[in-house]
Each structure stands twice: as C-alpha cells, then as structure tokens.
Design an enzyme around this catalytic site. Sequence first.
Site, PDB file in Angstrom:
ATOM      1  N   ASP A   1      -1.754  -7.107  -6.492  1.00 16.05           N
ATOM      2  CA  ASP A   1      -2.281  -6.104  -5.570  1.00 16.05           C
ATOM      3  C   ASP A   1      -2.571  -4.795  -6.296  1.00 16.05           C
ATOM      4  O   ASP A   1      -1.787  -4.351  -7.120  1.00 16.05           O
ATOM      5  CB  ASP A   1      -1.214  -5.857  -4.488  1.00 16.05           C
ATOM      6  CG  ASP A   1      -1.799  -5.264  -3.232  1.00 16.05           C
ATOM      7  OD1 ASP A   1      -3.036  -5.112  -3.165  1.00 16.05           O
ATOM      8  OD2 ASP A   1      -1.021  -4.951  -2.321  1.00 16.05           O
TER       9      ASP A   1
ATOM     10  N   ARG B   1       5.962 -11.711   5.173  1.00 13.34           N
ATOM     11  CA  ARG B   1       5.245 -11.673   6.442  1.00 13.34           C
ATOM     12  C   ARG B   1       5.757 -12.793   7.330  1.00 13.34           C
ATOM     13  O   ARG B   1       5.907 -13.921   6.867  1.00 13.34           O
ATOM     14  CB  ARG B   1       3.740 -11.851   6.229  1.00 13.34           C
ATOM     15  CG  ARG B   1       3.134 -10.672   5.493  1.00 13.34           C
ATOM     16  CD  ARG B   1       1.643 -10.791   5.381  1.00 13.34           C
ATOM     17  NE  ARG B   1       1.171  -9.806   4.414  1.00 13.34           N
ATOM     18  CZ  ARG B   1      -0.062  -9.770   3.920  1.00 13.34           C
ATOM     19  NH1 ARG B   1      -0.950 -10.676   4.292  1.00 13.34           N
ATOM     20  NH2 ARG B   1      -0.414  -8.854   3.050  1.00 13.34           N
TER      21      ARG B   1
ATOM     22  N   HIS C   1      -8.302  -1.370  -1.212  1.00 11.70           N
ATOM     23  CA  HIS C   1      -7.244  -2.380  -1.418  1.00 11.70           C
ATOM     24  C   HIS C   1      -7.944  -3.585  -2.034  1.00 11.70           C
ATOM     25  O   HIS C   1      -8.990  -3.992  -1.536  1.00 11.70           O
ATOM     26  CB  HIS C   1      -6.629  -2.883  -0.112  1.00 11.70           C
ATOM     27  CG  HIS C   1      -6.205  -1.829   0.854  1.00 11.70           C
ATOM     28  ND1 HIS C   1      -4.890  -1.576   1.129  1.00 11.70           N
ATOM     29  CD2 HIS C   1      -6.920  -0.992   1.639  1.00 11.70           C
ATOM     30  CE1 HIS C   1      -4.811  -0.626   2.057  1.00 11.70           C
ATOM     31  NE2 HIS C   1      -6.034  -0.253   2.381  1.00 11.70           N
TER      32      HIS C   1
ATOM     33  N   CYS D   1       0.802  -1.234   0.000  1.00  9.30           N
ATOM     34  CA  CYS D   1       0.000   0.000   0.000  1.00  9.30           C
ATOM     35  C   CYS D   1       0.834   1.284   0.000  1.00  9.30           C
ATOM     36  O   CYS D   1       0.473   2.256  -0.665  1.00  9.30           O
ATOM     37  CB  CYS D   1      -0.914   0.050   1.217  1.00  9.30           C
ATOM     38  SG  CYS D   1      -1.457  -1.538   1.816  1.00  9.30           S
TER      39      CYS D   1
ATOM     40  N   LYS E   1     -15.474  -4.855   4.078  1.00  9.21           N
ATOM     41  CA  LYS E   1     -14.785  -5.597   3.015  1.00  9.21           C
ATOM     42  C   LYS E   1     -15.629  -6.747   2.488  1.00  9.21           C
ATOM     43  O   LYS E   1     -16.574  -7.198   3.147  1.00  9.21           O
ATOM     44  CB  LYS E   1     -13.458  -6.144   3.524  1.00  9.21           C
ATOM     45  CG  LYS E   1     -13.625  -7.160   4.640  1.00  9.21           C
ATOM     46  CD  LYS E   1     -12.313  -7.847   4.962  1.00  9.21           C
ATOM     47  CE  LYS E   1     -12.488  -8.814   6.122  1.00  9.21           C
ATOM     48  NZ  LYS E   1     -11.346  -9.636   6.405  1.00  9.21           N
TER      49      LYS E   1
ATOM     50  N   HIS F   1      -4.404  -0.707  -5.610  1.00  5.39           N
ATOM     51  CA  HIS F   1      -5.051   0.275  -4.744  1.00  5.39           C
ATOM     52  C   HIS F   1      -5.763   1.271  -5.627  1.00  5.39           C
ATOM     53  O   HIS F   1      -5.162   1.820  -6.538  1.00  5.39           O
ATOM     54  CB  HIS F   1      -4.019   0.938  -3.840  1.00  5.39           C
ATOM     55  CG  HIS F   1      -3.415  -0.041  -2.886  1.00  5.39           C
ATOM     56  ND1 HIS F   1      -2.252  -0.727  -3.164  1.00  5.39           N
ATOM     57  CD2 HIS F   1      -3.863  -0.510  -1.696  1.00  5.39           C
ATOM     58  CE1 HIS F   1      -1.999  -1.550  -2.158  1.00  5.39           C
ATOM     59  NE2 HIS F   1      -2.958  -1.448  -1.256  1.00  5.39           N
TER      60      HIS F   1
ATOM     61  N   GLN G   1       1.578 -10.803  -4.500  1.00  3.57           N
ATOM     62  CA  GLN G   1       0.134 -10.582  -4.657  1.00  3.57           C
ATOM     63  C   GLN G   1      -0.141  -9.815  -5.946  1.00  3.57           C
ATOM     64  O   GLN G   1       0.647  -8.977  -6.339  1.00  3.57           O
ATOM     65  CB  GLN G   1      -0.380  -9.686  -3.527  1.00  3.57           C
ATOM     66  CG  GLN G   1      -0.288 -10.248  -2.153  1.00  3.57           C
ATOM     67  CD  GLN G   1      -0.734  -9.190  -1.151  1.00  3.57           C
ATOM     68  OE1 GLN G   1      -0.149  -8.122  -1.054  1.00  3.57           O
ATOM     69  NE2 GLN G   1      -1.783  -9.490  -0.417  1.00  3.57           N
TER      70      GLN G   1
HETATM   71 ZN   LIG Z   1      -3.121  -2.423   0.477  1.00  8.43          ZN
END
Ligand SMILES: [Zn+2]
Length: 579
Positions: free
Chosen positions: A322, A302, A449, A273, A403, A324, A320
Amino acid sequence: MAGKAEQLEILRHSTAHVMAQAVKELYPGVKLAIGPPTDDGFYYDFDYEGTFSEEDLPRIEEKMREIVARDLPFVKEEMSKEEAIKFFEQLGETYKVEILREIPDEKVTIYRQGDFVDLCRGPHLPSTGHIKAFKLLSVAGAYWRGDERNRMLQRIYGTAFPTEEELEQYLHRLEEAKKRDHRRLGKELEIFSTHEEVGPGLIIWHHRGAMIRWLLEEFERREHLKRGYQFVVGPHILKADLWKRSGHYDYYREHMYFTEVEGQEYALKPMNCLAHIMVYKSRQRSYRDLPLRFFELGTVHRHERSGVLHGLLRVREFTQDDAHIFCRPDQLHDEIRDILKFVQEAMELFGFNFEAELSTRPEKSIGTDEDWERATTALREVLEQEGFSYEINEGEGAFYGPKIDIKLEDALGRKWQCATIQCDFSLPERFDLGYIGPDGSRHRPVMIHRVILGALERFIGVLIEHYGGAFPLWLAPEQVRVMSITDRHIPYGEDVCKRLEGAGIRVQGDFRNEKLGYKIRQAQLEKVPYMLIVGDKEVQEGTVSVRSREEGDLGPMALEAFIERILPHCGIPSLGGGD
Ligand SMILES: [Zn+2]
Ligand SMILES: [Zn+2]
C-alpha cells in the site's frame, strides 16, 4: 438486439428457471430462493429438507432435458405487488414473498413456463426448446442473503452455452482449474493452511509459502525504493476517534474490529491510510516537498462474512503493498503515469495480461467540478498515452474520487482484480492537509491511494493457480534438490549442497535410503525446478546429472557450469522503470 454477453446471460438465466422447474418436479416441497446468472453460468438457491449431493445432478439434468424437449414458452405476466405477494404466499414460496416486500415498485412481473412460475424481471428465451448445451456442476450450502444467521440453503451451480463445443471447452478449462486450485496445491506444496481452531479467513504460512511471501516482499521493497517511495510503518490499532474523523467509523464500521484499552475505544486498522496521513501532517509542507510517496507493506483486518471467505482469495487478515501519494494537482498526471508503468512492468514479469477500468464521478460525491475534471482527465490521458485498453464505468467511482482498477488475466483466462489507483479529495479535506504554494498561501494536496499487486495473500493465491504451483526459478521456494543414488554418495551430495548454498541458491538434499525414481517423482510433484543426481560417475568426475522441471534430462554437467547456467535467473528480478 442484445449483445453477445447479454444473450449468454439470458440463456443462462433461462436455464436456471428450467433447473428450478426440474428440482420442483423431482422434489416436491422445495422452496425457491434466488437464481441469478453469474460470470460463468448460473445457480439457484433452494430451501430443501434433505441435502442435494453431486449424485443428484444427473437426475436433475435428465429432468431438465425433458423440460427442454417440451419446448415450453416463457410467458410474462404483470401483476401488482400486493397480488404477487398473495400469489406466492398461496404457493408457500416464502422467500419470494420476502423479496417482494422489499421491492419498491408497484408493479412486478412473473414468468411461467408450463406449471412453473417464478418472480422475475426477465428477459428470457422465447421457449425452453432454445436451450442447447448445459451442465450442472456442483452443490454447496449457501446462507439466505449470505448471512450466517439465516437459514442454510442448498445452492446448485450450472452453466449453459449456445453450443456443445463451447460447453466442452469450458468444462475442460474447469477441469484444469480444479487441478490448479490454490487450496489443494497450497496444502500439497506446504504453502499455507487455515484452521477452524485458529479462525476462518486467517492464514498460516508454512515454510514454502513464507519463502514466496518473503521474496515478493523483498521485490516490492526494492521496486518502491528505486521509485522514490519512503517507507513508513503505522500501528495496528488506532483510536476510534481518528476513524470517526476519516469517515470509516460511519461508512465502513461493519467491516472493522473494535477493542477497548483503558476505557478508550480503538479499532484494528482496515486500511493503512491514516498513519500515512499523520506522517504527512507531522510538519509544515511546501510545494517543493511534493510529491511525497509513503509506502508500507501494511497488514489490515477486515471483517468479511464467513460465507464469502475463500482460501487465500478472500481472507480476514491480509497485507497490502500500500502507498499513499500526496501531490500538487499539476503533478497528478506524472504520478499516475509512473504508477501505471509500474503496474505494467510488474504484470509482464508475472506473465499476466491485464485490462483497466476507469470509474468516474457518481451522482453523490464530494469535491469540486474542477477537482473531478482534473483527476479524471489525468487518469484517462495516461491510460491513452500508455496504450492501455480500458473500459469506462460511468458514475462508478467512489464518492471521494475517480479510480482505475486493473484486472489481470491468468493462464486460464480468468480475471482477477489486483492494482487500484484511487484519487481522494475527501481525506485531505477531513484532516485539513495543506502545503504552502509558491504564492505563499496554503493549498490542498491531492491524495492517491494505490496498490500494485494488492493483497499479497490474494496475489499469491492467484499466482499458485496461474503457475499451477510451478513457480518460476526466482520465486521457487526450493530451487534445486540434490539426490543421492546410494548412501556412499551422501558426502559428495552434501558438498554439492554447500557449494550451491554458497552461491545463494536455495537447495535441499534428499539423501534418504529410497529408490531414485521415487525421489524424482516426489521432487516433480513438489515442482522443484532442478534436480541434481549424484552417483558413482558424478563423484568420480566432480559433476552432477541435471534434470529440469521443464526440459527433462539435461545430462551430466560440471557443478560450476550448472551454477553459471541458472544463477542469472535465481535472484529477485528488477523491473525496468524507476530511473
Ligand atoms: Zn489508503
Ligand atoms: Zn427469470
């Protein structure tokens, strides 16, 4: 009256008590830890000086059948916490004592069946005689409280069903799942490996796995490009101060890896992010610039306890898909709709059923009532308009926004978490993000996200089991294998390979001096979609003999005809949406 799922849970939980009783009767001195029901059955953790093995299970099952036949009632007894602590101390059940000390309640309940007693909230079946069909499945080591600094306990897994038939069906599915285990197939098919020397939870992709990954990444890039996403790339380490500002340092610290450079503390990113926020912040934004959609195949680290790591499904480093999205509140609805359509089309491509879960505002949360109302309504409306079946998890949202989680269902009916769409009111606040509205004043954008396939590692793990290693043509690392019958067919076979390569098909030649049957068996084990066999007849006539993984022998064919037949299914597919 309890629902079907609850009844099953009560049955399994009661069976766990019976198993624990059987173990205590057979192995005096064993201490009890915990024994909860799970999605598929139950387990119980024991502290035992020896080691349980699968060979011990029939003996324990035999004892369990005895206890079931005794038809002992499950009897509930209430006592004060202090009494219970003394009681379990006398029994030497130190784990129960430890659990009790952490229970805030003044009164606790214990359950007895015969001579066996356990600390438990219940509920249970009326008596052990109500248990009809059960099976013990496996044993494993498990650290007390999942923490590797604690003592290693022995966990016995089992399952129970209301009828023998249902148990049989389940055991059959389990057998099938074992055959498809991605860790086994991953090794056999040279997809990936993990090594103690490298470190737990760190994946090494072998040639076939790296090819599958490359294909998925390419698929992702194309699909995101045509949906108006902009590609960005952030660094792997960012200053700790930035993670303090985002809140990760306070709330997510134990999952992060830290390092120091020139006296400055840095953290390896656990999420993508922040770099995307920096791109947003890099210039003044107007309402006309929105929505902005930043996409990255972002690799994150992680820290997960080594006890929970599992093949590709639970790892310490993963990538990911990913993105935004920064948008105006009035754009939220359309953005969420487009994301859900994207998810839907992607799941259909891979042949997954799926369902959605909507998580709403928890008790402790930031953001205004209006923010929450608008975002939750947008999520719900889109789910309904697009005809998604969904469940609501009341109060289960993150503190920073509601979410949607998508759970996909694989070929064996198992459910996996993949896509998530998460609204965030917190980060725009913390980083003071803004845009100039048509009114000339400054407004806060909404941040979304979202991931579509989620972690590629995990998704590939699920795909391996879903397809049982037999990837569809476009994802098969090797699409065609050409086999010679004897050495004199090699030049023609090499020529066939070249022409297939020229057409953009992934091909390997097997020109070893081995029997044809052996070569075919190996290609089948390696799940290659097409085998082309070349012998005298094929060389003379300029053909190939085609065997398909799914359809078996297809007979001789002109090479051009074969190429024409498979080529439309060889390339990376394109989803319908995005125009
Ligand atoms: Zn994020
Ligand atoms: Zn219980």
